[in-house]
Write a protein that holds these residues in place. Structure first.
Motif, PDB file in Angstrom:
ATOM      1  N   ARG A  73       0.883  -1.147   0.049  1.00 19.56           N
ATOM      2  CA  ARG A  73       0.157  -0.156  -0.012  1.00 19.56           C
ATOM      3  C   ARG A  73       0.901   1.224   0.010  1.00 19.56           C
ATOM      4  O   ARG A  73       0.745   2.206  -0.884  1.00 19.56           O
ATOM      5  CB  ARG A  73      -0.783  -0.142   1.380  1.00 19.56           C
ATOM      6  N   THR A  74       1.901   1.231   0.733  1.00 16.75           N
ATOM      7  CA  THR A  74       3.006   2.343   0.846  1.00 16.75           C
ATOM      8  C   THR A  74       3.245   2.637  -0.506  1.00 16.75           C
ATOM      9  O   THR A  74       3.448   3.703  -0.971  1.00 16.75           O
ATOM     10  CB  THR A  74       3.780   1.965   1.917  1.00 16.75           C
ATOM     11  N   ARG A  75       3.952   1.546  -1.074  1.00 18.33           N
ATOM     12  CA  ARG A  75       4.551   1.825  -2.521  1.00 18.33           C
ATOM     13  C   ARG A  75       3.613   2.157  -3.446  1.00 18.33           C
ATOM     14  O   ARG A  75       3.860   3.062  -4.129  1.00 18.33           O
ATOM     15  CB  ARG A  75       4.940   0.491  -2.793  1.00 18.33           C
ATOM     16  N   ALA A  76       2.309   1.681  -3.238  1.00 18.72           N
ATOM     17  CA  ALA A  76       1.435   2.153  -4.391  1.00 18.72           C
ATOM     18  C   ALA A  76       0.782   3.606  -3.949  1.00 18.72           C
ATOM     19  O   ALA A  76       0.768   4.236  -5.096  1.00 18.72           O
ATOM     20  CB  ALA A  76      -0.090   1.364  -4.067  1.00 18.72           C
ATOM     21  N   GLY A  77       0.904   3.975  -2.846  1.00 19.53           N
ATOM     22  CA  GLY A  77       0.659   5.302  -2.513  1.00 19.53           C
ATOM     23  C   GLY A  77       1.899   6.239  -2.930  1.00 19.53           C
ATOM     24  O   GLY A  77       1.388   7.438  -3.432  1.00 19.53           O
ATOM     25  N   ALA A  78       2.916   6.032  -3.071  1.00 19.55           N
ATOM     26  CA  ALA A  78       4.174   6.760  -3.403  1.00 19.55           C
ATOM     27  C   ALA A  78       4.431   6.792  -4.675  1.00 19.55           C
ATOM     28  O   ALA A  78       4.881   7.771  -5.385  1.00 19.55           O
ATOM     29  CB  ALA A  78       5.293   5.932  -2.806  1.00 19.55           C
ATOM     30  N   ALA A  79       3.706   5.875  -5.560  1.00 16.47           N
ATOM     31  CA  ALA A  79       3.831   5.696  -6.908  1.00 16.47           C
ATOM     32  C   ALA A  79       3.008   6.760  -7.609  1.00 16.47           C
ATOM     33  O   ALA A  79       1.877   7.366  -6.989  1.00 16.47           O
ATOM     34  CB  ALA A  79       3.690   4.265  -7.620  1.00 16.47           C
TER      35      ALA A  79
END
Lengths: 353, 100
Positions: free
Chosen positions: A347-353
């Motif tokens: 989720r964090t990665r998706a949010g940062a992308a």
């Protein structure tokens, strides 16, 4: 084979280091356990001779590393297996006060196990591997925990005698030559004092209670006294000091006193305490020897000790089965935590992308 | 350090831990900026151990540290406050008993 893991370290020495930790020095960006002895002959001996601590990245002889892994792992195993005999009484503690205390104590034992496993990991062995060695019987834990806790007074006897003996063993380990082990032992020793005092208080209280309570306290002392003396391990002074691992462990600064010295200290400390509580210790030969300045005590049944150590104690099978099933039944919790962490990371990665 | 500006050339922050002597834990002594771990280690040596304050240094990217938050302090640590029985002094034992 007489190192001080609660006095009795008899595990096999045949467990080899992982290949990845052999024959090389640690790179700067590597974790803390990768040094090897080959490159730095003399370096280790100089540190030991100067009574300096060895730290994780220091080059050290492979035998020193393996001895410490075995000792620390067995010590850690003893802490977590030691939760069982006392945990047996949490639901039946005689008051809310005693229950809260006992829960705190059992929680401490888990904590002590974790301090020790993490210190052992600095030597390049994984925690999973150590637990596996325990679960498959390749590493031992202290024999004392193979005795049952039959009455509430046994909880007192464990705190007073078993933890009292453990403190006697562990205080010198605070000066052990391996830094992470010594530091873990300092933490543990600070916490053990509560354990010993609460045990003393339980027996003190029972000894001032009804006749049945007094009898219960005496019965517990009768059953735990000899196994507590065995905790220091078999005789290793005089000529015996040259056998087994004692001489090497002394030379390495891992062991500071012989099993027999520690046992004598424990007897000298405990006899007056028993008298003060009003308990008789089950040894007709126990008496003060003015000439020696110590208490004399009777012969220990080492046959019983070896029998229990080799698996034939009252609770060996039960302790190990319980440990293994607790580990297996807890697998879903570990899996769920891992899955949750993975999901959060995604989720964090998706949010940062 | 400006974590929100990944394009910038600003050097990241490193936290520095020094072991004063063998047998003691590494202790946090402060932080510094450096472009990578190797330089952070060298800079830490120059900045924090000019007078032989240490025998070993750890440098850790400040961004890799997760800290407990001050607002949650009470909820986080209070549960230990009412467990006085975790301390040896909670237990009443006779004064004339030695080694307890």
């Amino acid at each position: 084979m007489l190192d001080p893991m609660y006095g009795n370290d008899y595990g096999p020495t045949d467990v080899a280091a992982p290949e990845s930790h052999k024959d090389r020095l640690p790179r700067r960006d590597e974790p803390l356990n990768a040094a090897d002895a080959a490159a730095l002959d003399g370096y280790f001996d100089e540190l030991i001779d100067a009574d300096q601590r060895i730290e994780p990245r220091d080059a050290m002889p492979e035998a020193y590393r393996q001895t410490l892994i075995r000792m620390m792992a067995q010590h850690a195993h003893s802490e977590i297996i030691g939760m069982q005999p006392e945990g047996n009484w949490i639901s039946r503690a005689p008051s809310l006060r005693r229950k809260a205390i006992l829960m705190a104590k059992v929680q401490d034992e888990a904590g002590h196990g974790l301090y020790l496993y993490s210190a052992a990991e600095t030597l390049g062995v994984s925690r999973d591997e150590l637990l596996d060695r325990l679960h498959t019987g390749r590493q031992k834990y202290s024999s004392i925990f193979n005795y049952p806790t039959l009455t509430w007074a046994d909880v007192g006897a464990i705190g007073w005698l078993v933890d009292g003996a453990a403190i006697m063993n562990q205080v010198p380990l605070c000066r052990c030559s391996y830094g992470p082990y010594a530091r873990a032992m300092i933490r543990v020793c600070k916490e053990e004092s509560f354990h010993q005092r609460q045990g003393f208080e339980i027996l003190w209280t029972l000894a001032r209670g009804t006749d049945a309570q007094k009898e219960m306290a005496q019965d517990a002392a009768n059953r735990w006294w000899w196994p507590a003396l065995m905790m220091f391990g078999p005789p290793d002074s005089g000529e015996l000091a040259q056998q087994g691992h004692t001489a090497q462990s002394m030379a390495w600064g891992i062991k500071r006193f012989s099993n027999d010295e520690l046992r004598q200290k424990f007897v000298d400390m405990t006899v007056p305490q028993a008298e003060r509580i009003g308990l008789t210790l089950p040894d007709p030969d126990l008496r003060w020897n003015d000439e020696r300045g110590h208490y004399d005590f009777g012969a220990i049944d080492w046959d019983e000790f070896w029998r229990v150590l080799k698996g034939d104690g009252p609770c060996n099978a039960q302790r190990l089965e319980h440990r293994v099933s607790a580990h297996e039944e807890g697998a879903w919790v570990r899996e769920a935590a891992t899955a949750y962490a993975r999901k959060q990371a995604e989720r964090t990665r998706a949010g940062a992308a | 350090m400006s974590a929100s500006a990944p394009e910038s050339d600003a050097w990241p922050l490193w936290e520095v831990f020094v072991r004063a002597k063998r047998g003691l834990s590494h202790t946090h002594v402060g932080s510094l900026h450096a472009p990578d771990a190797a330089l952070a280690l060298h800079n830490a040596r120059d900045l924090y151990t000019r007078r032989q304050e240490g025998v070993s240094i750890w440098v850790v990217p400040a961004s890799a540290i997760t800290a407990s938050s001050p607002e949650e302090r009470d909820a986080f640590f209070d549960p230990a406050a009412d467990k006085v029985y975790r301390h040896p002094t909670f237990y009443e034992v006779p004064e004339d008993v030695e080694y307890l």
